[in-house]
Design a protein around this motif. Structure first.
Motif, PDB file in Angstrom:
ATOM      1  N   VAL A 230      26.886  42.945  65.697  1.00  0.00           N
ATOM      2  CA  VAL A 230      28.178  42.572  65.041  1.00  0.00           C
ATOM      3  C   VAL A 230      28.164  43.279  63.833  1.00  0.00           C
ATOM      4  CG1 VAL A 230      29.200  40.822  63.922  1.00  0.00           C
ATOM      5  CG2 VAL A 230      28.529  40.147  66.009  1.00  0.00           C
ATOM      6  N   ALA A 231      27.099  43.507  62.857  1.00  0.00           N
ATOM      7  CA  ALA A 231      27.120  44.131  61.896  1.00  0.00           C
ATOM      8  C   ALA A 231      27.450  45.387  61.909  1.00  0.00           C
ATOM      9  CB  ALA A 231      25.612  44.153  60.957  1.00  0.00           C
ATOM     10  N   ILE A 232      26.812  46.135  62.798  1.00  0.00           N
ATOM     11  CA  ILE A 232      26.933  47.643  63.349  1.00  0.00           C
ATOM     12  C   ILE A 232      28.436  47.740  63.697  1.00  0.00           C
ATOM     13  CG2 ILE A 232      26.606  49.435  65.004  1.00  0.00           C
ATOM     14  CD1 ILE A 232      23.705  48.377  64.986  1.00  0.00           C
ATOM     15  N   TRP A 233      29.132  46.828  64.477  1.00  0.00           N
ATOM     16  CA  TRP A 233      30.450  47.051  64.877  1.00  0.00           C
ATOM     17  C   TRP A 233      31.278  47.158  63.527  1.00  0.00           C
ATOM     18  CZ3 TRP A 233      34.913  43.994  64.303  1.00  0.00           C
ATOM     19  CH2 TRP A 233      36.061  44.249  65.343  1.00  0.00           C
ATOM     20  N   PHE A 234      31.179  46.137  62.748  1.00  0.00           N
ATOM     21  CA  PHE A 234      31.917  46.208  61.514  1.00  0.00           C
ATOM     22  C   PHE A 234      31.973  47.417  60.619  1.00  0.00           C
ATOM     23  CE2 PHE A 234      32.607  41.600  61.879  1.00  0.00           C
ATOM     24  CZ  PHE A 234      33.811  41.322  61.719  1.00  0.00           C
ATOM     25  N   VAL A 235      30.447  47.908  60.606  1.00  0.00           N
ATOM     26  CA  VAL A 235      30.389  49.076  59.910  1.00  0.00           C
ATOM     27  C   VAL A 235      31.163  50.286  60.415  1.00  0.00           C
ATOM     28  CG1 VAL A 235      28.710  51.045  59.194  1.00  0.00           C
ATOM     29  CG2 VAL A 235      28.163  48.564  58.889  1.00  0.00           C
ATOM     30  N   VAL A 236      31.074  50.222  61.479  1.00  0.00           N
ATOM     31  CA  VAL A 236      32.063  51.349  62.299  1.00  0.00           C
ATOM     32  C   VAL A 236      33.650  51.163  62.158  1.00  0.00           C
ATOM     33  CG1 VAL A 236      32.713  52.466  64.570  1.00  0.00           C
ATOM     34  CG2 VAL A 236      30.206  51.746  64.155  1.00  0.00           C
ATOM     35  N   VAL A 237      34.034  49.960  62.212  1.00  0.00           N
ATOM     36  CA  VAL A 237      35.368  49.678  61.901  1.00  0.00           C
ATOM     37  C   VAL A 237      35.584  49.844  60.365  1.00  0.00           C
ATOM     38  CG1 VAL A 237      37.314  47.852  61.680  1.00  0.00           C
ATOM     39  CG2 VAL A 237      35.611  48.052  63.579  1.00  0.00           C
ATOM     40  N   ALA A 238      34.685  49.714  59.535  1.00  0.00           N
ATOM     41  CA  ALA A 238      35.106  49.960  58.164  1.00  0.00           C
ATOM     42  C   ALA A 238      35.008  51.491  57.959  1.00  0.00           C
ATOM     43  CB  ALA A 238      33.864  49.367  57.244  1.00  0.00           C
ATOM     44  N   GLY A 239      34.354  52.284  58.581  1.00  0.00           N
ATOM     45  CA  GLY A 239      34.287  53.785  58.646  1.00  0.00           C
ATOM     46  C   GLY A 239      35.592  54.443  59.000  1.00  0.00           C
ATOM     47  N   PHE A 240      35.909  53.935  60.230  1.00  0.00           N
ATOM     48  CA  PHE A 240      37.322  54.219  60.681  1.00  0.00           C
ATOM     49  C   PHE A 240      38.395  53.852  59.617  1.00  0.00           C
ATOM     50  CE2 PHE A 240      35.492  54.821  64.908  1.00  0.00           C
ATOM     51  CZ  PHE A 240      35.866  56.145  65.195  1.00  0.00           C
ATOM     52  N   ALA A 241      38.601  52.790  59.246  1.00  0.00           N
ATOM     53  CA  ALA A 241      39.457  52.327  58.177  1.00  0.00           C
ATOM     54  C   ALA A 241      39.337  53.331  57.050  1.00  0.00           C
ATOM     55  CB  ALA A 241      39.222  50.777  57.640  1.00  0.00           C
ATOM     56  N   PHE A 242      38.176  53.741  56.606  1.00  0.00           N
ATOM     57  CA  PHE A 242      38.101  54.293  55.474  1.00  0.00           C
ATOM     58  C   PHE A 242      38.679  55.942  55.517  1.00  0.00           C
ATOM     59  CE2 PHE A 242      35.665  57.462  52.497  1.00  0.00           C
ATOM     60  CZ  PHE A 242      36.476  57.046  51.263  1.00  0.00           C
ATOM     61  N   VAL A 243      38.345  56.375  56.736  1.00  0.00           N
ATOM     62  CA  VAL A 243      38.521  57.866  57.203  1.00  0.00           C
ATOM     63  C   VAL A 243      39.753  58.178  57.608  1.00  0.00           C
ATOM     64  CG1 VAL A 243      37.659  59.824  58.472  1.00  0.00           C
ATOM     65  CG2 VAL A 243      36.055  58.245  57.303  1.00  0.00           C
TER      66      VAL A 243
END
Length: 204
Positions: free
Chosen positions: A42-55
């Protein structure tokens, strides 16, 4: 609560003559968070989503921060659930059986006679803890959902009770207790007398 008044913590009644407790403990809540609620994924998934949101999401830093705030809240909820699950669970090993007492809202108490355990499989869970699944010699009488999460994953047709996130020091105690049992003899006796239901404990 069915087991609100326990004469011995984790057991539905007093032990009969000749039976004694070898080990008793509760799951490691961090292990439950990782193994049952998959907090790391779950933590990894949120990090990936946050990365996409930022980039690439068009919302930049604000979107990433909002995503991480939601992630923190979600992981906090999983941590609370894991702690509650671990706190409500007591595993007991005696010289005759393994007893699993679990359930936050609806407590259950399940007896697994050692003499009816065909094998025990161990899965390392990290940080000195392991998951131990027990394969009965006869069909286990409870359904997968009735035992969750104290059941081996994906074994829907033939549920196998599982002790979650127990210390590695438990393994030699279980191995010794199983070695002293007589599975073949007990299986024949259980078949003849219809004692398969004895695997499921009832409140005394």
């Amino acid at each position: 609560m069915e087991y609100e008044d326990e004469p011995i913590p984790g057991l539905p009644g007093r032990l009969p003559p000749g039976e004694h407790i070898i080990w008793q403990g509760t799951p490691d809540w961090l292990g439950v968070a990782r193994g049952v609620f998959h907090a790391r994924l779950v933590a990894i998934w949120f990090v990936v989503v946050a990365g996409f949101a930022f980039v690439a999401g068009g919302t930049g830093l604000t979107g990433a921060l909002v995503t991480m705030a939601v992630a923190a809240l979600g992981l906090a909820v999983l941590a609370i659930l894991a702690r509650a699950q671990a706190k409500s669970t007591i595993y007991t090993l005696t010289n005759k059986r393994v007893v699993l007492r679990f359930g936050v809202a609806l407590p259950k108490c399940v007896n697994v006679p050692l003499a009816l355990v065909g094998r025990a499989d161990v899965k390392p869970a990290g940080n000195g803890i392991v998951d131990v699944s027990l394969t009965p010699l006869v069909r286990f009488p409870l359904a997968y959902l009735q035992m969750w999460p104290h059941v081996r994953p994906w074994k829907f047709g033939s549920p196998q009770p599982m002790l979650r996130s127990v210390p590695q020091a438990f393994l030699p105690l279980l191995s010794d207790a199983l070695a002293k049992a007589d599975p073949a003899k007990a299986a024949v006796a259980a078949s003849d007398r219809g004692e398969v239901a004895a695997m499921v404990g009832a409140a005394a």
